[in-house]
Scaffold this motif. Sequence first.
Motif, PDB file in Angstrom:
ATOM      1  N   GLU A   1      32.291  39.086  43.022  1.00 48.12           N
ATOM      2  CA  GLU A   1      31.903  38.982  44.431  1.00 48.12           C
ATOM      3  C   GLU A   1      31.096  37.709  44.688  1.00 48.12           C
ATOM      4  O   GLU A   1      31.260  37.068  45.743  1.00 48.12           O
TER       5      GLU A   1
ATOM      6  N   ARG B   1      33.667  35.048  44.886  1.00 51.67           N
ATOM      7  CA  ARG B   1      34.491  35.171  46.093  1.00 51.67           C
ATOM      8  C   ARG B   1      33.755  34.623  47.320  1.00 51.67           C
ATOM      9  O   ARG B   1      34.364  34.008  48.191  1.00 51.67           O
TER      10      ARG B   1
ATOM     11  N   TYR C   1      39.471  42.044  39.825  1.00 56.05           N
ATOM     12  CA  TYR C   1      38.717  41.942  41.073  1.00 56.05           C
ATOM     13  C   TYR C   1      39.095  40.698  41.873  1.00 56.05           C
ATOM     14  O   TYR C   1      39.042  40.712  43.110  1.00 56.05           O
TER      15      TYR C   1
ATOM     16  N   THR D   1      37.719  47.165  45.841  1.00 59.44           N
ATOM     17  CA  THR D   1      38.017  45.792  46.263  1.00 59.44           C
ATOM     18  C   THR D   1      36.759  44.938  46.210  1.00 59.44           C
ATOM     19  O   THR D   1      35.720  45.326  46.754  1.00 59.44           O
TER      20      THR D   1
ATOM     21  N   MET E   1      34.649  42.019  47.476  1.00 60.96           N
ATOM     22  CA  MET E   1      34.539  41.402  48.796  1.00 60.96           C
ATOM     23  C   MET E   1      33.903  40.014  48.686  1.00 60.96           C
ATOM     24  O   MET E   1      33.164  39.742  47.748  1.00 60.96           O
TER      25      MET E   1
ATOM     26  N   VAL F   1      37.446  39.704  51.188  1.00 64.46           N
ATOM     27  CA  VAL F   1      38.885  39.520  50.980  1.00 64.46           C
ATOM     28  C   VAL F   1      39.265  38.148  51.537  1.00 64.46           C
ATOM     29  O   VAL F   1      39.041  37.864  52.717  1.00 64.46           O
TER      30      VAL F   1
ATOM     31  N   ASP G   1      42.067  34.435  51.012  1.00 64.55           N
ATOM     32  CA  ASP G   1      43.430  34.039  50.658  1.00 64.55           C
ATOM     33  C   ASP G   1      43.508  33.235  49.368  1.00 64.55           C
ATOM     34  O   ASP G   1      44.586  33.063  48.807  1.00 64.55           O
TER      35      ASP G   1
ATOM     36  N   SER H   1      41.612  32.046  45.402  1.00 57.74           N
ATOM     37  CA  SER H   1      40.790  32.558  44.307  1.00 57.74           C
ATOM     38  C   SER H   1      40.182  31.401  43.530  1.00 57.74           C
ATOM     39  O   SER H   1      40.798  30.330  43.416  1.00 57.74           O
TER      40      SER H   1
END
Length: 334
Positions: A89, A92, A139, A153, A155, A157, A159, A161
């Motif tokens: 996370e 992300r 993840y 999931t 977070m 989310v 598009d 990585s």
Amino acid sequence: MVTYNILDYSLIDEGSDARKALLQTVELARLAEKLGYRRFWVSEHHHVRSVAGSSPEMLMMHLADSTEHIRIGSGGVMLPHYSPYKVAENFRVLEALHPNRIDLGIGRSPSYQLVNRALNESKGKRLSYEQQIEDIHHYLTGKVINHRFRDLTAMPVIDTSPEMWLLGTGQGSAEIAAQQGLSYAYAHLAKPGGGHEAVRHYKDHFRPNSMLSRPRVMISIFAVVAETSKESEMLAKALDLWLLTVESSTPPPYYPSVDTTLKRGFSALEKEKIKHNRKRIFIGTPEQVANGIQKTAEEYQADEVTIVPNVFGSKNRMKGISLLADALDMGQAE
């Protein structure tokens, strides 16, 4: 074509402090971007008083905000200390704010036992390193089948990585990187011997996946670069002393200056250790170091080389990567 990167430890030079060290890392990243280096990574070190880089994710966010296009990464996050879900996370969020610019470099250095105890004090049974890496892959991509947290999931989310790199110094890390289809960064700066076999194993056993279709190899090296051989040797002596003291029971709270190093001198036993450590370091003029790097990259059949300019003084670090960029004929970024 080999590409070149920088990894910075945020060294606290003698006479300086941690805040200045972190701000100097920002300056170095901006210069690396201007010079055309592809990636700028920062390290994770705990309980090392001469190094300010203890939280790569926090520093990475500031670096990404302070630069425009150079990839920013961790070299690396010491995964056994943390929850894979939390690491995923964190990265992300970084990737969401700076898409296609974030690298997640993962390592498993045990660090000091006291550090590991403090970071894991309330934890019960620990996951294997291999499971932690598989968890992060799940993840970040959702591609791991039958994962125990398949309904969970990470977070936010998004598009894109972060790129995943596994850092290592031997056969074990090479095997994990190959099995899990990760890019592999071999720490030549830690173990200059045995790396060729590890890299060959990685390439021979690589399994492609949704994140990476072919094996990709990086090597990391210490580089001491100056305009003359005499100057580079002086800077190297300070690195010799730092490597000796940082691994001792009473490491100093700073990276020693050249003057301090020359006044102190070395014992006969220390000189033997230095002789061994010198195998880990490229020292010389820009042309000498560039030739050594290019030859070593060819021996490893590496795609990328990450340069660690661990020398005394921010000006010396900035000058060193500038001289080396010219010698490597990188050309400045547009």
